[in-house]
Design an enzyme around this catalytic site. Structure first.
Site, PDB file in Angstrom:
ATOM      1  CD1 TRP A  38      43.316  41.051  38.111  1.00 60.79           C
ATOM      2  CD2 TRP A  38      43.569  40.071  38.844  1.00 60.79           C
ATOM      3  NE1 TRP A  38      42.432  41.114  39.004  1.00 60.79           N
ATOM      4  CE2 TRP A  38      43.043  39.930  39.616  1.00 60.79           C
ATOM      5  CE3 TRP A  38      45.147  38.728  38.611  1.00 60.79           C
ATOM      6  CZ2 TRP A  38      42.746  39.039  40.509  1.00 60.79           C
ATOM      7  CZ3 TRP A  38      44.802  37.840  40.142  1.00 60.79           C
ATOM      8  CH2 TRP A  38      44.033  37.658  40.680  1.00 60.79           C
TER       9      TRP A  38
ATOM     10  CG  ASP B  43      46.280  35.419  35.754  1.00 63.59           C
ATOM     11  OD1 ASP B  43      44.979  34.403  35.046  1.00 63.59           O
ATOM     12  OD2 ASP B  43      45.808  36.042  35.852  1.00 63.59           O
TER      13      ASP B  43
ATOM     14  CE  LYS C  41      35.915  38.025  35.416  1.00 57.29           C
ATOM     15  NZ  LYS C  41      37.080  36.945  36.377  1.00 57.29           N
TER      16      LYS C  41
END
Length: 405
Positions: A134, A216, A252
């Site tokens: 990311w 993460d 999410k």
């Protein structure tokens, strides 16, 4: 008189947001958004979970709730629920009070406050992230003051799978004490995760080299529909005895993108350091944003701490993950039927929101310019942007791009 801002140079464009804007401004009826990292229904619309809608109405209707400040480290009911979701309710680290949670401004905020602690309090200066990763990982750690940022090998573009030998070799070469950023599940952008056996080998190297894990976790539950399964790597590292940080996002898996709900889980070797650690995080948060927002954390805490609501939430994440898996299969089948050059097995082997398609930049430009299909130049696509109405169109466009560019 010359303005003090006249010498300010325009910053570089953030690709994903520029692409989102281009998509919104495009008047083509057949346009498709495969770039932005948000869930979409089969009708191509955003989805507010029914359980989230019900819960936010309940909270807004509760006259006993006010708008007073939260504590600096956040909503205690939320942070305990977040840590429990991550580590499991039977976690020894929780029972022994070795795990604490700090409410943050979504997953990005958890990464930033964690990186700040590692740099300022623990004097860590070197961090590694996967190649690719990311794109914000680099900026977050750079802005936190890390002096050396390196990447470890992860993706083999030719074989379209993890370069595991390269990954281990790069970890072996990392200096003692380096912070290693790991994707807990549903690796962004590749969609490929290590197997459980590979995670064990990664842990072996990190333990021997005394490397610090910073996981993460942006997709727990969203990836497979099973929060426990998606947390396997985190729980394994904790059971192995690692001290670590985990950045959790609830954007999410609860659909709370704009509420910025996050948590930093801190796991220590023993509980004796908890008070001191919490006090230093309190000072860091105080100097950044003073305290976190309440509404999103109340939604998550209420759902996770209420059995019937939690059951409804589980049904929602199963719906999302199931639709993504269905779209992976549909795209793979269409490309296979079209006899599109190359191998496309990786589309169904990957997990989570994203697929690293293997498309090159020229092929991506064909998709954008000729077919109005928006995706990142790396070839990463958001599988949620596919639905029963556009998957044939997208597959035909990919076939054309691959044979043409």
């Amino acid at each position: 008189m010359l303005s003090c801002f006249s010498k300010v140079k325009k910053g570089p464009i953030i690709e994903v947001f520029a692409m989102m804007r281009a998509y919104l401004e495009d008047k083509e009826p057949k346009k498709v958004d495969l770039g932005a990292g948000t869930y979409r229904t089969n009708e191509g619309k955003p989805w507010v979970f029914p359980v989230v809608r019900k819960t936010e109405i309940k909270i807004a209707s509760d006259d006993t709730i006010n708008h007073e400040y939260l504590p600096v480290l956040g909503n205690d009911a939320f942070t305990k629920a977040a840590v429990g979701l991550l580590l499991g309710e039977n976690s020894a680290a929780i029972a022994e009070k070795r795990a604490i949670g700090i409410q943050t401004l979504s997953g990005t905020g958890a990464l930033r406050i964690g990186a700040q602690f590692l740099r300022v309090i623990l004097d860590r200066r070197v961090a590694y992230y996967s190649n690719p990763t990311w794109e914000n990982h680099h900026k977050v750690f750079l802005d936190a003051g890390f002096e050396t940022l390196r990447s470890y090998r992860y993706w083999d573009q030719e074989k379209r799978k993890i370069d595991f030998e390269g990954l281990l070799a790069d970890l072996e070469a990392a200096p003692e004490g380096a912070v290693i950023i790991l994707h807990a599940c549903a690796h962004n952008p590749t969609g490929y995760d290590p197997t459980q056996e590979q995670w064990k080998q990664i842990a072996d190297v990190m333990e021997r080299k005394k490397l610090y894990p910073f996981l993460d976790s942006a997709y727990q539950g969203f990836a497979s529909g099973d929060p426990g399964k998606d947390a396997w790597a985190v729980r394994y590292f904790v059971d192995r005895g690692f001290e670590l940080f985990v950045a959790q996002s609830f954007a999410k898996n609860f659909g709370l993108y704009c509420e910025r709900v996050g948590n930093l889980t801190v796991v220590q070797r023993n509980a004796a350091s908890s008070e001191a650690v919490a006090s230093q995080f309190t000072l860091l948060v105080r100097g950044m944003y003073s305290n976190p927002p309440a509404f999103g954390s109340r939604i998550v805490a209420t759902i996770l701490n209420t059995p019937e609501l939690r059951k409804e939430w589980m049904e929602c994440i199963e719906t999302m993950s199931g639709r993504i898996i269905k779209m992976r299969k549909a795209l793979f089948e269409r490309l296979t039927e079209l006899q599109t050059p190359g191998t496309w097995d990786h589309i169904v082997s990957q997990i989570g929101m994203f697929s690293y398609t293997g498309l090159n930049e020229k092929q991506v430009r064909v998709l954008i310019d000729e077919f109005h299909i928006y995706l990142l130049k790396s070839g990463r696509i958001n599988m949620c942007g596919l639905n029963e109405n556009n998957v044939d169109y997208v597959a035909q466009a990919i076939h054309t791009a691959v044979t043409k560019a």
